[in-house]
Design an enzyme around this catalytic site. Structure first.
Site, mmCIF file in Angstrom:
data_model
loop_
_atom_site.group_PDB
_atom_site.id
_atom_site.type_symbol
_atom_site.label_atom_id
_atom_site.label_comp_id
_atom_site.label_asym_id
_atom_site.label_seq_id
_atom_site.Cartn_x
_atom_site.Cartn_y
_atom_site.Cartn_z
ATOM 1 N N HIS A 256 0.838 -1.200 0.000
ATOM 2 C CA HIS A 256 0.000 0.000 0.000
ATOM 3 C C HIS A 256 0.874 1.252 0.000
ATOM 4 C CE1 HIS A 256 -3.113 -2.908 1.483
ATOM 5 N NE2 HIS A 256 -3.824 -2.217 0.607
ATOM 6 N N ALA A 258 2.758 4.438 -2.929
ATOM 7 C CA ALA A 258 2.423 5.295 -4.070
ATOM 8 C C ALA A 258 2.465 4.542 -5.390
ATOM 9 C CB ALA A 258 3.376 6.495 -4.114
ATOM 10 N N VAL A 259 3.270 3.498 -5.482
ATOM 11 C CA VAL A 259 3.329 2.726 -6.726
ATOM 12 C C VAL A 259 2.007 1.991 -6.941
ATOM 13 C CG1 VAL A 259 4.608 0.990 -8.029
ATOM 14 C CG2 VAL A 259 5.820 2.476 -6.429
ATOM 15 N N HIS A 296 -6.981 6.706 -3.239
ATOM 16 C CA HIS A 296 -7.882 5.727 -2.620
ATOM 17 C C HIS A 296 -7.252 5.016 -1.422
ATOM 18 C CE1 HIS A 296 -5.487 2.727 -4.759
ATOM 19 N NE2 HIS A 296 -6.101 1.801 -4.050
ATOM 20 N N GLN A 457 -3.255 -16.340 -2.790
ATOM 21 C CA GLN A 457 -3.676 -15.827 -4.098
ATOM 22 C C GLN A 457 -4.808 -16.651 -4.714
ATOM 23 O OE1 GLN A 457 -2.815 -12.898 -5.692
ATOM 24 N NE2 GLN A 457 -2.036 -12.589 -3.620
#
Length: 521
Positions: A256, A258-259, A296, A457
């Site tokens: 979580h 900026a990328v 977000h 996953q």
């Protein structure tokens, strides 16, 4: 364009701030011009009211929800800015809330800068987990700390506190926006020419922009969609806003950060290009979508909502354990929008509508509300009553698009999807390590001893991603939708293959019990 849409199933945890002059110690002078005295300061607050007025008066802050960090920043005023420079260097501001009315936030002149927690006050440290006061884990009873209002310090993000403290100590902070050489700039520009390609490699782009992928990509998209010209935006204010947004993501978070925000913004751009949307959306819709995508997960602490609740975190209390992180992301985004003055030239009514609708979009990303949104989406598709000429319906589709963009990693190519899977699992396991250390009970998917990337996953794809993207493909049955579903199927098969190999190796390594030979009696 001006129709406000309600977010289905997305409750808001806190009401807006009271208007200036309301009961309590809310500063009644926020709306006054620069240099005016602040009428609502509590007695004994100290400091120079003129300095605070100089720092805040130019913002023209209307009443509304402010995040705990973004409300008071930029204290580095030059000596010629007015007020008392000596006091400016010694005093800082704070956001706090009244425990008797937790939906009301107050701005005060405060002294010592500390992080608020139900357990007391603790200075953030470089190597500590942001926002978390670990002292609460050392005792069964809650630590009682008696302090006056003057000792409540402004809540700062981990990143901004480091910069702020270094500034006040006179230490130069290296600028992350270093100028790149022409070769790297050229490669980054070439990548932006293909920003609408689903195979866009955000990791490579982040390296080419020297860690400024969110700023570079979002600014380019604003220009590409004609938003700067249409809304008459000041490009300097826009860049300042995007820089503040990028800085308020915690770079120490494996996932979580900026990328991830840049990746979601790029995915949102791809969805906006889909024929059904591109033919129906207004510039207002596109503007809301890009801002919501970029912000977000703003100021995400790197832990999930159950962790904040069971550690009695102040955000969980403030938002009543409901969409805690999403409410915080939204309020933080609103604070930066107001601080930057990016839309100061718009009417107050339009600004308030924008803030509300951005909140609707961000709150839709709450994964705990997934079933409610998906059921509503499926019902609309079954009835065939979605009309994109209706502003409410368009807004709902944008909510679904942002939800898809937020969890689209398994729908990327294997090379990109695998990296994201490893990063989010690393963040899960880091939280689990903290929970083990302080005997909190390890959250689901966070125990590195029992969970694997493949197992996490496969479950994520099966129960969350596949149902959502199957419905999105019903709504927009395009080449992009089929590409995403194709990658999703291949990636799931790859993880299942890795899981089978792991189980086979574990079975081969297990000791075999040989049957005992019969013994003569």
């Amino acid at each position: 364009m001006g129709t406000k849409a309600a977010a289905p199933g997305a409750p808001r945890g806190a009401a807006p701030l009271r208007a200036p002059g309301a009961r309590g110690s809310f500063c009644a002078g926020l709306g006054q011009r620069r240099g005016r005295c602040l009428h609502g300061l509590p007695s004994g607050a100290g400091g120079c009211p003129r300095v605070l007025g100089a720092a805040l008066g130019c913002w023209g802050l209307p009443s509304g929800a402010l995040p705990p960090r973004a409300a008071l920043r930029g204290w580095g005023l030059p000596s010629g800015a007015g007020g008392c420079p000596r006091v400016l260097g010694a005093r800082r501001g704070a956001i706090s809330y009244d425990s008797s009315d937790q939906t009301a936030l107050y701005i005060r002149m405060l002294g010592d800068v500390r992080v608020r927690s139900r357990a007391g006050f603790e200075t953030e440290r470089r190597d500590s987990h942001p926002y978390i006061d670990f002292r609460i884990f050392h005792s069964n009873s809650e630590i009682e700390v008696s302090v006056s209002a003057r000792n409540v310090r402004r809540l700062l993000s981990f990143q901004r506190y480091l910069r702020s403290s270094r500034f006040f100590r006179g230490i130069t902070v290296p600028n992350s926006s270093n100028i790149l050489d022409d070769d790297y700039n050229g490669q980054a520009k070439c990548m932006l020419e293909k920003v609408g390609n689903w195979n866009f490699d955000i990791f490579l782009f982040d390296r080419l922009t020297n860690g400024n992928s969110l700023v570079s990509l979002t600014f380019h998209l604003f220009n590409l969609h004609g938003l700067i010209e249409h809304f008459q935006l000041d490009t300097m204010k826009l860049r300042r806003f995007l820089v503040m947004v990028q800085e308020d993501y915690h770079s120490q978070n494996p996932y979580h950060n900026a990328v991830h925000a840049a990746d979601v913004t790029q995915a949102m751009h791809c969805y906006l290009q889909e024929p059904k949307l591109s033919q129906s959306l207004t510039p207002w819709d596109v503007l809301l979508s890009l801002i919501a995508a970029a912000t977000h997960d703003l100021d995400h602490p790197g832990v999930n909502q159950p962790f904040l609740i069971k550690t009695n975190h102040y955000l969980a209390t403030l938002y009543k354990n409901t969409s805690v992180l999403e409410n915080h992301h939204w309020r933080s985004a609103v604070g930066l929008l107001r601080e930057s003055g990016l839309f100061a030239h718009m009417s107050l009514e339009n600004r308030q509508l924008m803030e509300s609708q951005i909140g609707d979009l961000i709150l839709a990303t709450d994964i705990s509300q997934q079933n409610e949104y998906l059921s509503m989406f499926r019902s609309h598709l079954d009835r065939g009553d979605l009309c994109l000429e209706d502003a409410n319906h368009r807004h709902f589709i944008l909510q679904m698009a942002l939800k898809c963009a937020d969890i689209c990693n398994p729908c990327r190519t294997w090379e990109l999807s695998k990296q994201w899977s490893e990063k989010v699992t690393e963040e899960f396991f880091h939280q689990g390590d903290i929970e083990k250390k302080y005997h909190l009970g390890v959250s689901p998917l966070c125990d590195r001893q029992t969970e694997t990337i493949a197992n996490i996953q496969i479950g994520f794809m099966t129960y969350l991603v596949e149902p959502l993207f199957a419905e999105w493909a019903r709504f927009s049955n395009t080449r992009l939708s089929q590409t995403m579903l194709g990658h999703l199927g291949l990636n799931k098969a790859s993880w299942q293959g890795q899981q089978r190999e792991r189980e086979q190796r574990a079975g081969a390594a297990a000791p075999r019990l040989l049957p005992q030979e019969g013994r003569p009696s």
